[in-house]
Motif scaffolding. Structure first.
Motif, PDB file in Angstrom:
ATOM      1  N   SER A  16     -18.632  -6.037   5.079  1.00 32.37           N
ATOM      2  CA  SER A  16     -17.932  -4.841   5.517  1.00 32.37           C
ATOM      3  C   SER A  16     -16.667  -4.640   4.678  1.00 32.37           C
ATOM      4  CB  SER A  16     -18.042  -4.727   6.934  1.00 32.37           C
ATOM      5  OG  SER A  16     -16.889  -5.756   7.382  1.00 32.37           O
ATOM      6  N   LEU A  17     -16.076  -5.865   4.387  1.00 38.58           N
ATOM      7  CA  LEU A  17     -14.740  -5.903   3.769  1.00 38.58           C
ATOM      8  C   LEU A  17     -15.072  -5.506   2.260  1.00 38.58           C
ATOM      9  CD1 LEU A  17     -12.933  -8.810   5.344  1.00 38.58           C
ATOM     10  CD2 LEU A  17     -12.682  -6.362   6.023  1.00 38.58           C
ATOM     11  N   GLY A  18     -16.060  -6.248   1.699  1.00 35.75           N
ATOM     12  CA  GLY A  18     -16.585  -5.983   0.267  1.00 35.75           C
ATOM     13  C   GLY A  18     -16.816  -4.397   0.194  1.00 35.75           C
ATOM     14  N   ALA A  19     -17.682  -3.970   1.232  1.00 35.33           N
ATOM     15  CA  ALA A  19     -17.934  -2.389   1.268  1.00 35.33           C
ATOM     16  C   ALA A  19     -16.646  -1.543   1.107  1.00 35.33           C
ATOM     17  CB  ALA A  19     -19.080  -2.247   2.362  1.00 35.33           C
ATOM     18  N   TRP A  20     -15.720  -1.734   1.941  1.00 33.04           N
ATOM     19  CA  TRP A  20     -14.539  -1.056   1.952  1.00 33.04           C
ATOM     20  C   TRP A  20     -13.856  -1.081   0.531  1.00 33.04           C
ATOM     21  CZ3 TRP A  20      -9.476  -1.275   1.190  1.00 33.04           C
ATOM     22  CH2 TRP A  20      -8.305  -0.381   1.632  1.00 33.04           C
ATOM     23  N   LEU A  21     -13.622  -2.415   0.066  1.00 32.87           N
ATOM     24  CA  LEU A  21     -13.096  -2.339  -1.278  1.00 32.87           C
ATOM     25  C   LEU A  21     -13.966  -1.506  -2.442  1.00 32.87           C
ATOM     26  CD1 LEU A  21     -12.245  -6.227  -1.179  1.00 32.87           C
ATOM     27  CD2 LEU A  21     -10.654  -4.295  -1.201  1.00 32.87           C
ATOM     28  N   ARG A  22     -15.031  -1.588  -2.339  1.00 34.95           N
ATOM     29  CA  ARG A  22     -16.188  -1.024  -3.308  1.00 34.95           C
ATOM     30  C   ARG A  22     -16.015   0.421  -3.167  1.00 34.95           C
ATOM     31  NH1 ARG A  22     -20.290  -3.396  -2.170  1.00 34.95           N
ATOM     32  NH2 ARG A  22     -21.191  -2.212  -0.551  1.00 34.95           N
ATOM     33  N   GLU A  23     -15.745   1.042  -1.899  1.00 29.36           N
ATOM     34  CA  GLU A  23     -15.512   2.511  -1.687  1.00 29.36           C
ATOM     35  C   GLU A  23     -14.395   2.959  -2.321  1.00 29.36           C
ATOM     36  OE1 GLU A  23     -16.071   2.985   2.425  1.00 29.36           O
ATOM     37  OE2 GLU A  23     -18.431   2.369   2.614  1.00 29.36           O
ATOM     38  N   ARG A  24     -13.371   2.132  -2.078  1.00 27.74           N
ATOM     39  CA  ARG A  24     -12.034   2.527  -2.626  1.00 27.74           C
ATOM     40  C   ARG A  24     -12.343   2.645  -4.275  1.00 27.74           C
ATOM     41  NH1 ARG A  24     -12.384   2.134   1.900  1.00 27.74           N
ATOM     42  NH2 ARG A  24     -13.032   4.444   1.448  1.00 27.74           N
ATOM     43  N   GLU A  25     -12.650   1.598  -4.848  1.00 27.10           N
ATOM     44  CA  GLU A  25     -12.721   1.553  -6.203  1.00 27.10           C
ATOM     45  C   GLU A  25     -13.816   2.796  -6.850  1.00 27.10           C
ATOM     46  OE1 GLU A  25     -14.930  -1.723  -8.670  1.00 27.10           O
ATOM     47  OE2 GLU A  25     -13.234  -2.500  -7.970  1.00 27.10           O
ATOM     48  N   GLU A  26     -14.710   2.994  -6.093  1.00 25.29           N
ATOM     49  CA  GLU A  26     -15.724   4.290  -6.466  1.00 25.29           C
ATOM     50  C   GLU A  26     -15.118   5.543  -6.516  1.00 25.29           C
ATOM     51  OE1 GLU A  26     -19.424   3.549  -4.022  1.00 25.29           O
ATOM     52  OE2 GLU A  26     -19.898   1.875  -5.505  1.00 25.29           O
ATOM     53  N   GLU A  27     -14.433   5.507  -5.395  1.00 25.54           N
ATOM     54  CA  GLU A  27     -13.699   7.009  -5.096  1.00 25.54           C
ATOM     55  C   GLU A  27     -12.393   7.133  -5.990  1.00 25.54           C
ATOM     56  OE1 GLU A  27     -11.114   6.043  -1.038  1.00 25.54           O
ATOM     57  OE2 GLU A  27     -12.934   7.046  -0.898  1.00 25.54           O
ATOM     58  N   GLY A  28     -11.961   5.973  -6.709  1.00 26.42           N
ATOM     59  CA  GLY A  28     -10.810   5.910  -7.471  1.00 26.42           C
ATOM     60  C   GLY A  28      -9.577   6.082  -7.029  1.00 26.42           C
ATOM     61  N   SER A  29      -9.434   5.557  -5.650  1.00 21.69           N
ATOM     62  CA  SER A  29      -8.223   5.837  -4.741  1.00 21.69           C
ATOM     63  C   SER A  29      -7.437   4.443  -4.865  1.00 21.69           C
ATOM     64  CB  SER A  29      -8.367   6.041  -3.350  1.00 21.69           C
ATOM     65  OG  SER A  29      -9.078   4.908  -2.743  1.00 21.69           O
ATOM     66  N   ALA A  40       0.827  -1.409  -0.101  1.00 18.82           N
ATOM     67  CA  ALA A  40       0.027  -0.027  -0.085  1.00 18.82           C
ATOM     68  C   ALA A  40       0.981   1.081  -0.102  1.00 18.82           C
ATOM     69  CB  ALA A  40      -1.058  -0.185   1.068  1.00 18.82           C
ATOM     70  N   GLU A  41       1.741   1.369   0.731  1.00 14.88           N
ATOM     71  CA  GLU A  41       2.979   2.332   0.701  1.00 14.88           C
ATOM     72  C   GLU A  41       3.473   2.683  -0.548  1.00 14.88           C
ATOM     73  OE1 GLU A  41       5.862   1.947   3.948  1.00 14.88           O
ATOM     74  OE2 GLU A  41       4.333   1.610   5.510  1.00 14.88           O
ATOM     75  N   ARG A  42       4.015   1.429  -1.229  1.00  8.86           N
ATOM     76  CA  ARG A  42       4.651   1.816  -2.586  1.00  8.86           C
ATOM     77  C   ARG A  42       3.650   2.176  -3.380  1.00  8.86           C
ATOM     78  NH1 ARG A  42       8.984  -3.394  -2.052  1.00  8.86           N
ATOM     79  NH2 ARG A  42       9.863  -2.600  -0.041  1.00  8.86           N
ATOM     80  N   LEU A  43       2.397   1.670  -3.415  1.00  8.77           N
ATOM     81  CA  LEU A  43       1.390   2.107  -4.358  1.00  8.77           C
ATOM     82  C   LEU A  43       0.575   3.343  -4.068  1.00  8.77           C
ATOM     83  CD1 LEU A  43      -0.539  -1.422  -4.694  1.00  8.77           C
ATOM     84  CD2 LEU A  43       1.010  -0.235  -6.604  1.00  8.77           C
ATOM     85  N   GLY A  44       0.908   3.933  -2.739  1.00 10.40           N
ATOM     86  CA  GLY A  44       0.394   5.056  -2.435  1.00 10.40           C
ATOM     87  C   GLY A  44      -1.197   5.270  -2.431  1.00 10.40           C
ATOM     88  N   VAL A  45      -1.559   4.029  -1.931  1.00  7.28           N
ATOM     89  CA  VAL A  45      -2.905   3.999  -1.611  1.00  7.28           C
ATOM     90  C   VAL A  45      -3.466   3.368  -0.277  1.00  7.28           C
ATOM     91  CG1 VAL A  45      -3.226   3.074  -4.078  1.00  7.28           C
ATOM     92  CG2 VAL A  45      -3.017   1.332  -2.347  1.00  7.28           C
ATOM     93  N   PRO A  46      -4.737   3.588  -0.016  1.00  2.00           N
ATOM     94  CA  PRO A  46      -5.208   3.243   1.486  1.00  2.00           C
ATOM     95  C   PRO A  46      -5.073   1.754   1.862  1.00  2.00           C
ATOM     96  CG  PRO A  46      -6.971   4.472   0.342  1.00  2.00           C
ATOM     97  CD  PRO A  46      -5.723   4.259  -0.702  1.00  2.00           C
ATOM     98  N   PHE A  47      -4.806   1.531   3.014  1.00  2.58           N
ATOM     99  CA  PHE A  47      -4.754   0.336   3.541  1.00  2.58           C
ATOM    100  C   PHE A  47      -5.604  -0.250   4.514  1.00  2.58           C
ATOM    101  CE2 PHE A  47      -2.986  -2.341   7.260  1.00  2.58           C
ATOM    102  CZ  PHE A  47      -2.927  -3.412   6.821  1.00  2.58           C
ATOM    103  N   ALA A  48      -6.240  -1.457   4.514  1.00  3.35           N
ATOM    104  CA  ALA A  48      -7.059  -1.843   5.684  1.00  3.35           C
ATOM    105  C   ALA A  48      -6.684  -3.319   6.089  1.00  3.35           C
ATOM    106  CB  ALA A  48      -8.702  -1.858   5.034  1.00  3.35           C
ATOM    107  N   GLU A  49      -6.703  -3.498   7.343  1.00  2.00           N
ATOM    108  CA  GLU A  49      -6.578  -4.588   8.084  1.00  2.00           C
ATOM    109  C   GLU A  49      -7.772  -5.350   8.223  1.00  2.00           C
ATOM    110  OE1 GLU A  49      -5.607  -7.868   9.493  1.00  2.00           O
ATOM    111  OE2 GLU A  49      -3.613  -6.589   9.221  1.00  2.00           O
ATOM    112  N   ALA A  50      -8.356  -6.325   7.714  1.00  2.00           N
ATOM    113  CA  ALA A  50      -9.543  -6.953   7.875  1.00  2.00           C
ATOM    114  C   ALA A  50      -9.832  -7.416   9.274  1.00  2.00           C
ATOM    115  CB  ALA A  50      -9.575  -8.287   6.967  1.00  2.00           C
ATOM    116  N   ASP A  51      -8.800  -7.804  10.172  1.00  2.00           N
ATOM    117  CA  ASP A  51      -9.076  -8.172  11.627  1.00  2.00           C
ATOM    118  C   ASP A  51      -9.805  -7.101  12.174  1.00  2.00           C
ATOM    119  OD1 ASP A  51      -7.950 -10.686  10.903  1.00  2.00           O
ATOM    120  OD2 ASP A  51      -5.974 -10.068  12.223  1.00  2.00           O
ATOM    121  N   ASP A  52      -9.580  -5.602  11.861  1.00  2.00           N
ATOM    122  CA  ASP A  52     -10.117  -4.571  12.423  1.00  2.00           C
ATOM    123  C   ASP A  52     -11.522  -4.174  12.452  1.00  2.00           C
ATOM    124  OD1 ASP A  52      -7.420  -3.839  13.360  1.00  2.00           O
ATOM    125  OD2 ASP A  52      -7.060  -2.377  11.904  1.00  2.00           O
TER     126      ASP A  52
END
Length: 168
Positions: free
Chosen positions: A63-76, A24-36
């Motif tokens: 909830s994980l799928g929703a996070w992925l969808r939000e990242r895709e929709e916002e283009g990040s 995530a750091e190398r790509l400059g994109v948001p990171f999420a830990e599923a355990d959280d």
């Protein structure tokens, strides 16, 4: 990069969090830990050495799928860790982000058990490794993804993941 969202998957102890954070750091994109995203009831169950069942996992996966969808929709784009052990679990994640790329970190049972034994402060007890390995369904030919052996250092795994994503 052909994929805007990436799930770093595998059983507990393969280094998902370390590799996913680096990626995530190398790509400059948001990171999420599923355990959280686990509700307290799931954490209490796993802490007691009781494996989760599909009813426990359902809302968590949604909830994980929703996070992925939000990242895709916002283009990040984004990188997430998730065990994603079964095809049907990955299907839920894919429903949120159809183009998600699954990076499966894989290693020998001995190496993974050793790593779990060295961890401190994680709710996943080593005794549940066998249940995770039994549940693990490898990526199928129709799934977007790749498998990396966890023997090399995390930095090299992140580099290999970047190469895979550039070529995908």
């Amino acid at each position: 990069m052909a994929y805007s969202t990436v799930v770093v998957m595998g059983v507990s102890g393969v280094g998902k969090t370390t590799v996913a954070r680096l990626l995530a750091e190398r790509l400059g994109v948001p990171f999420a830990e599923a355990d959280d995203f686990h509700p307290e009831a799931n954490i209490a169950k796993m802490s007691a050495g009781i494996p989760l069942n599909d009813a426990d996992r359902g809302p968590w996966l949604e909830s994980l799928g929703a996070w992925l969808r939000e990242r895709e929709e916002e283009g990040s784009g984004g990188v997430m860790t998730c065990s994603a052990l079964k095809v049907r679990y990955r299907d839920v994640l894919r429903a949120g982000s159809p183009g998600v790329f699954f990076l499966h970190l894989h290693g020998t049972t001995e190496l993974i058990a050793e790593r779990i034994g060295q961890r401190a402060g994680h709710f996943m007890p080593p005794e549940l490794l066998a249940t995770q390995l039994a549940d693990l369904e490898p990526l199928t030919p129709g799934e977007n993804g790749a498998v990396l052996d966890v023997g090399p250092p995390p930095e090299r795994l992140a580099d290999a993941a970047l190469d895979l994503l550039k070529g995908a």
